[in-house]
Design an enzyme around this catalytic site. Structure first.
Site, PDB file in Angstrom:
ATOM      1  N   HIS A  62     -33.301   8.427-107.747  1.00  0.00           N
ATOM      2  CA  HIS A  62     -34.595   8.210-108.141  1.00  0.00           C
ATOM      3  C   HIS A  62     -34.931   8.190-109.383  1.00  0.00           C
ATOM      4  CE1 HIS A  62     -34.538  10.586-103.962  1.00  0.00           C
ATOM      5  NE2 HIS A  62     -34.457   9.383-103.665  1.00  0.00           N
ATOM      6  N   LYS A  72     -36.735  16.338-115.940  1.00  0.00           N
ATOM      7  CA  LYS A  72     -36.226  17.212-115.058  1.00  0.00           C
ATOM      8  C   LYS A  72     -35.236  18.087-115.612  1.00  0.00           C
ATOM      9  CE  LYS A  72     -36.860  14.142-111.027  1.00  0.00           C
ATOM     10  NZ  LYS A  72     -36.042  13.245-110.085  1.00  0.00           N
ATOM     11  N   TYR A 132     -35.946  22.317-109.210  1.00  0.00           N
ATOM     12  CA  TYR A 132     -36.300  21.548-110.070  1.00  0.00           C
ATOM     13  C   TYR A 132     -37.504  21.703-110.968  1.00  0.00           C
ATOM     14  CZ  TYR A 132     -33.966  17.866-107.065  1.00  0.00           C
ATOM     15  OH  TYR A 132     -33.184  17.147-106.203  1.00  0.00           O
ATOM     16  N   ASP A 168     -33.806   6.053 -98.797  1.00  0.00           N
ATOM     17  CA  ASP A 168     -32.815   5.863 -99.912  1.00  0.00           C
ATOM     18  C   ASP A 168     -31.797   4.652 -99.380  1.00  0.00           C
ATOM     19  OD1 ASP A 168     -33.592   7.777-101.308  1.00  0.00           O
ATOM     20  OD2 ASP A 168     -32.184   9.162-100.943  1.00  0.00           O
TER      21      ASP A 168
END
Length: 200
Positions: A62, A72, A132, A168
């Site tokens: 991603h 992140k 995250y 995905d």
């Protein structure tokens, strides 16, 4: 807390100091000031996510449009994963290269992933739980994916039968993402990062 830059510019593995005794364990798993010293600017905290995955699940790859992108800071609070970062910045000297870091609840390492990178992981245990810290909130129109099994990426996933989401599975190949202009531009990412440094 120790920082080690990986083979992709701006990506850092973070190893916290663990303080343990018969009662348990304590660690500082994130320090904004120490991270800012290393990357050159503070990480803006806009959103925190928690992801739980079964063994063999692969999530990713991603990435987000730059600007604003989405940096992140990722750590595994339960179980273990192979965390994968891919340089998707068109024009980068390391474009298409990937790095893998084992994140688990033993060493409690983390990774800092700057804007413009692709990110994914493979769960090595059941109930693998990732935390995250994100610099931007989720933007459904500004976030994209590249197929994690694309042979052009050549990621060595540690799963005999990787389990992917429908989203995905339907993600474009790297070549398709290049041809449609979907990927971030290296110089745009560098300019964006310099802007963070000047205002941070």
């Amino acid at each position: 807390m120790k920082f080690r830059e990986l083979g992709i510019e701006g990506v850092f593995e973070v190893s916290p100091q663990l303080h343990g005794d018969p009662r348990g364990l304590f660690t500082e798993w994130y320090r904004f000031d120490k991270l800012a010293q290393v990357v050159g600017h503070p990480l803006r905290l806009a959103q925190a996510n928690l992801s739980v995955s079964s063994r063999g699940v692969v999530r990713g790859i991603h990435f987000a449009d730059v600007p604003p992108g989405q940096a992140k800071y990722v750590t595994c609070v339960r179980g273990a994963v192979l965390d994968v970062i891919v340089d998707l910045r068109v024009g980068s000297p390391t474009f298409g290269r990937w790095e893998g870091v084992r994140l688990d609840d033993v060493d409690r390492r983390g990774v800092y992933i700057p804007e413009g990178m692709g990110h994914g992981f493979c769960a090595l245990t059941d109930d693998a739980t990732l935390s995250y810290l994100c610099s931007e909130t989720y933007s459904p129109t500004g976030e994209h994916g590249v197929h994690p099994m694309d042979p052009d990426l050549g990621i060595e996933w540690p799963a005999d039968t990787p389990l992917l989401s429908a989203k995905d599975t339907a993600a474009p190949s790297l070549a398709e993402a290049i041809s449609t202009g979907l990927l971030p531009d290296y110089e745009t990412c560098r300019t964006f990062t310099e802007g963070l440094r000047s205002t941070g």
